[in-house]
Design a protein around this motif. Structure first.
Motif, PDB file in Angstrom:
ATOM      1  N   TYR A   1       0.839  -1.206   0.000  1.00  0.00           N
ATOM      2  CA  TYR A   1       0.000   0.000   0.000  1.00  0.00           C
ATOM      3  C   TYR A   1       0.871   1.251   0.000  1.00  0.00           C
ATOM      4  O   TYR A   1       0.553   2.237  -0.663  1.00  0.00           O
ATOM      5  CB  TYR A   1      -0.916  -0.010   1.227  1.00  0.00           C
ATOM      6  N   ALA A   2       1.960   1.200   0.751  1.00  0.00           N
ATOM      7  CA  ALA A   2       2.864   2.355   0.801  1.00  0.00           C
ATOM      8  C   ALA A   2       3.530   2.604  -0.549  1.00  0.00           C
ATOM      9  O   ALA A   2       3.803   3.754  -0.912  1.00  0.00           O
ATOM     10  CB  ALA A   2       3.920   2.141   1.873  1.00  0.00           C
ATOM     11  N   MET A   3       3.763   1.536  -1.305  1.00  0.00           N
ATOM     12  CA  MET A   3       4.424   1.641  -2.606  1.00  0.00           C
ATOM     13  C   MET A   3       3.429   1.811  -3.757  1.00  0.00           C
ATOM     14  O   MET A   3       3.840   1.942  -4.912  1.00  0.00           O
ATOM     15  CB  MET A   3       5.271   0.382  -2.865  1.00  0.00           C
ATOM     16  N   GLY A   4       2.140   1.783  -3.433  1.00  0.00           N
ATOM     17  CA  GLY A   4       1.139   1.937  -4.465  1.00  0.00           C
ATOM     18  C   GLY A   4       0.981   0.733  -5.371  1.00  0.00           C
ATOM     19  O   GLY A   4       0.605   0.860  -6.545  1.00  0.00           O
ATOM     20  N   ARG A   5       1.243  -0.468  -4.868  1.00  0.00           N
ATOM     21  CA  ARG A   5       1.152  -1.677  -5.683  1.00  0.00           C
ATOM     22  C   ARG A   5      -0.293  -2.137  -5.824  1.00  0.00           C
ATOM     23  O   ARG A   5      -1.116  -1.931  -4.931  1.00  0.00           O
ATOM     24  CB  ARG A   5       1.989  -2.800  -5.062  1.00  0.00           C
ATOM     25  N   SER A   6      -0.583  -2.789  -6.933  1.00  0.00           N
ATOM     26  CA  SER A   6      -1.923  -3.307  -7.195  1.00  0.00           C
ATOM     27  C   SER A   6      -2.147  -4.592  -6.422  1.00  0.00           C
ATOM     28  O   SER A   6      -1.203  -5.206  -5.901  1.00  0.00           O
ATOM     29  CB  SER A   6      -2.104  -3.577  -8.689  1.00  0.00           C
ATOM     30  N   SER A   7      -3.408  -5.019  -6.367  1.00  0.00           N
ATOM     31  CA  SER A   7      -3.713  -6.273  -5.665  1.00  0.00           C
ATOM     32  C   SER A   7      -3.034  -7.465  -6.335  1.00  0.00           C
ATOM     33  O   SER A   7      -2.602  -8.399  -5.653  1.00  0.00           O
ATOM     34  CB  SER A   7      -5.230  -6.484  -5.610  1.00  0.00           C
ATOM     35  N   ASP A   8      -2.929  -7.434  -7.661  1.00  0.00           N
ATOM     36  CA  ASP A   8      -2.239  -8.530  -8.368  1.00  0.00           C
ATOM     37  C   ASP A   8      -0.766  -8.586  -7.983  1.00  0.00           C
ATOM     38  O   ASP A   8      -0.204  -9.671  -7.781  1.00  0.00           O
ATOM     39  CB  ASP A   8      -2.367  -8.345  -9.885  1.00  0.00           C
ATOM     40  N   GLN A   9      -0.135  -7.430  -7.875  1.00  0.00           N
ATOM     41  CA  GLN A   9       1.269  -7.383  -7.480  1.00  0.00           C
ATOM     42  C   GLN A   9       1.451  -7.863  -6.037  1.00  0.00           C
ATOM     43  O   GLN A   9       2.425  -8.549  -5.718  1.00  0.00           O
ATOM     44  CB  GLN A   9       1.803  -5.958  -7.635  1.00  0.00           C
TER      45      GLN A   9
END
Length: 235
Positions: free
Chosen positions: A189-197
């Motif tokens: 979440y802090a890195m802005g990653r998607s749920s797939d990632q």
């Protein structure tokens, strides 16, 4: 004036103080549930500071005083919402995993379900809050213990059902899974990653959890082959 008492519906035990107490408790549980249902989406969307008690009361068609009566403070309501949502998520992961047939599919179903929700991040906010409000810590502690115990039970059931060979004890597997989930999701979440990632990262960190019956059989064949080759070489 006509006496309508003969036509009034009869409720067994309606005049009994115990019946009244049960009715009061039932109404109280229903109101608590309504307040939690109304508060959870508001807290998730706006956060603790962005959500007012009056907003929650309006969404639940209740009075602000009912919130303070049942939960005392907005912070206590926030923590209870987060704990409940995490347990709901745990139940959803178990249901998703019931359809799987191999350890790999099982782990993927768990990771995919967990990372598709924001419930873990919501719960992490509650953890941070209890650092400053130790009076709320017991609820979090009970939630974590229930999370681990139910996770261990579900995992052990799947292992027994399919005849898998687990690489760890059920309790250890459950605790490890949720520790990885919380860490990966918060970092993501802090890195802005998607749920797939997030799912891919969870699977990478978790690695193999168990071996299926076929895997175990192939492993035994390889071991037997290695043993016979060594024996032939020595002779």
């Amino acid at each position: 004036m006509a006496d309508n008492s003969a036509h009034a519906p009869f409720e067994p035990g309606a005049g009994d103080p115990k019946h009244a107490a049960r009715a009061t408790r039932s109404a109280g549980r229903k109101m608590r549930s309504l307040l939690l249902d109304a508060a959870s989406p508001l807290f998730r969307e706006r956060g603790l500071s962005g959500t007012a008690i009056t907003d929650i009361a309006a969404a639940a068609d209740a009075f602000p005083s009912q919130i303070t009566y049942y939960f005392r403070t907005k912070e206590a309501l926030f923590v209870e919402c987060a704990c409940r949502e995490l347990l709901y998520l745990a139940r959803a992961t178990e249901q998703a995993a019931l359809k799987t047939r191999t350890p790999r599919e099982y782990t993927h179903a768990l990771a995919e379900t967990v990372t598709a929700s924001d419930s873990v991040a919501f719960f992490a906010e509650a953890l941070t809050l209890t650092r400053r409000r130790q009076d709320l810590a017991p609820l979090v502690e009970r939630t974590i213990e229930r999370l681990h115990s139910e996770g261990a039970r579900a995992y052990a059931s799947q292992v027994a059902r399919h005849g898998w060979r687990s690489l760890r004890a059920p309790d250890e597997s459950s605790r490890r899974f949720w520790a990885v989930a919380i860490g990966v999701i918060l970092e993501g979440y802090a890195m802005g990653r998607s749920s797939d990632q997030l799912c891919v990262e969870m699977l990478r960190v978790l690695g193999e959890q168990a071996k299926s019956t076929g895997d175990a059989a192939r492993l035994r064949l390889v071991e037997q082959h290695d043993t016979s080759t060594t024996s032939d070489g020595e002779s």
